[in-house]
Design an enzyme around this catalytic site. Structure first.
Site, short mmCIF file in Angstrom:
data_model
loop_
_atom_site.label_atom_id
_atom_site.label_comp_id
_atom_site.label_asym_id
_atom_site.label_seq_id
_atom_site.Cartn_x
_atom_site.Cartn_y
_atom_site.Cartn_z
N TYR A 45 10.81 -18.49 1.71
CA TYR A 45 9.44 -18.01 1.89
C TYR A 45 8.53 -18.63 0.82
O TYR A 45 7.45 -19.15 1.12
CB TYR A 45 9.41 -16.48 1.82
CG TYR A 45 8.02 -15.91 1.78
CD1 TYR A 45 7.20 -15.95 2.91
CD2 TYR A 45 7.51 -15.36 0.61
CE1 TYR A 45 5.91 -15.44 2.87
CE2 TYR A 45 6.22 -14.85 0.57
CZ TYR A 45 5.43 -14.89 1.69
OH TYR A 45 4.15 -14.41 1.66
N GLU A 98 2.12 -7.28 5.91
CA GLU A 98 1.62 -6.81 4.61
C GLU A 98 1.30 -5.33 4.66
O GLU A 98 1.57 -4.60 3.71
CB GLU A 98 0.39 -7.61 4.18
CG GLU A 98 0.65 -9.07 3.89
CD GLU A 98 1.44 -9.34 2.62
OE1 GLU A 98 1.74 -8.41 1.85
OE2 GLU A 98 1.76 -10.52 2.40
N TRP A 145 8.39 -6.71 -0.92
CA TRP A 145 8.14 -7.72 0.10
C TRP A 145 9.45 -8.20 0.72
O TRP A 145 9.53 -8.47 1.91
CB TRP A 145 7.34 -8.88 -0.50
CG TRP A 145 6.99 -9.94 0.49
CD1 TRP A 145 7.30 -11.27 0.41
CD2 TRP A 145 6.26 -9.80 1.73
NE1 TRP A 145 6.80 -11.94 1.51
CE2 TRP A 145 6.16 -11.06 2.32
CE3 TRP A 145 5.69 -8.70 2.38
CZ2 TRP A 145 5.52 -11.27 3.55
CZ3 TRP A 145 5.04 -8.91 3.59
CH2 TRP A 145 4.96 -10.18 4.16
#
Length: 185
Positions: free
Chosen positions: A21, A43, A51
């Site tokens: 990522y 998000e 995350w």
């Protein structure tokens, strides 16, 4: 050059999913509304969680939320909400699920008003351009994320405060916060 010899921002750690990522998405400019909607959903789901928790469920979100087709998500019904509440591939939080559906409807309204969600977001950016920081200090929010999140809240968006907004800005390359010695800046 093998990637193990490259320097990364320290937050990427050594989890292969996080490193991928970091290397291939974080801080890279995105102007595609579908991807911007995907990150809006992800998000918002991340609020209060790490995350990596959301990244590990990204495929589950893709399946659960119609491959992030904003029109399909905006049309979700109470039956879809109940289906999603049983889906172990996502975070089963009713408020976040309802927020994703609500935000899809508002996303479409913003697209109609501005021509695209991308144009809306970049209307807040200095000269309509991304910000490249390359600092060793990465903020959790900025005056721009404050302004965007306040405007979105006024429009009715949920789970998109200034910290989530700033994370969205980083994820979609509106801000590039790779540290100076990062090989992926």
């Amino acid at each position: 050059m093998p990637t193990e010899n490259l320097k990364r921002c320290s937050w990427a750690g050594n989890d292969p999913l996080y490193m991928d990522y970091h290397d291939n998405e974080w801080g890279k400019e995105v102007h595609d509304d579908k991807t911007l909607f995907e990150f809006l959903v992800l998000e918002s789901a991340q609020a209060g969680l790490s995350w990596i928790t959301i990244l590990r469920r990204r495929e589950g979100y893709r399946k659960a939320f119609a491959d992030f087709d904003v029109y399909k998500v905006a049309a979700f019904t109470d039956k879809d909400v109940e289906r999603l509440m049983q889906d172990t591939g996502i975070i089963r939080n009713r408020f976040k699920i309802l927020a994703a559906i609500n935000n899809a409807k508002l996303f479409i309204e913003v697209q109609k008003e501005f021509g695209s969600f991308d144009k809306y977001l970049y209307s807040f950016m200095p000269n309509g351009k991304p910000i490249i920081n390359h600092s060793n200090s990465i903020p959790a929010s900025t005056p721009i994320s404050d302004t965007i999140s306040k405007d979105m809240k006024k429009r009715g968006f949920k789970f998109f405060g200034t910290t989530i907004c700033y994370a969205h800005m980083q994820a979609t390359g509106m801000v590039n916060d790779h540290v100076p010695d990062c090989s992926f800046k």
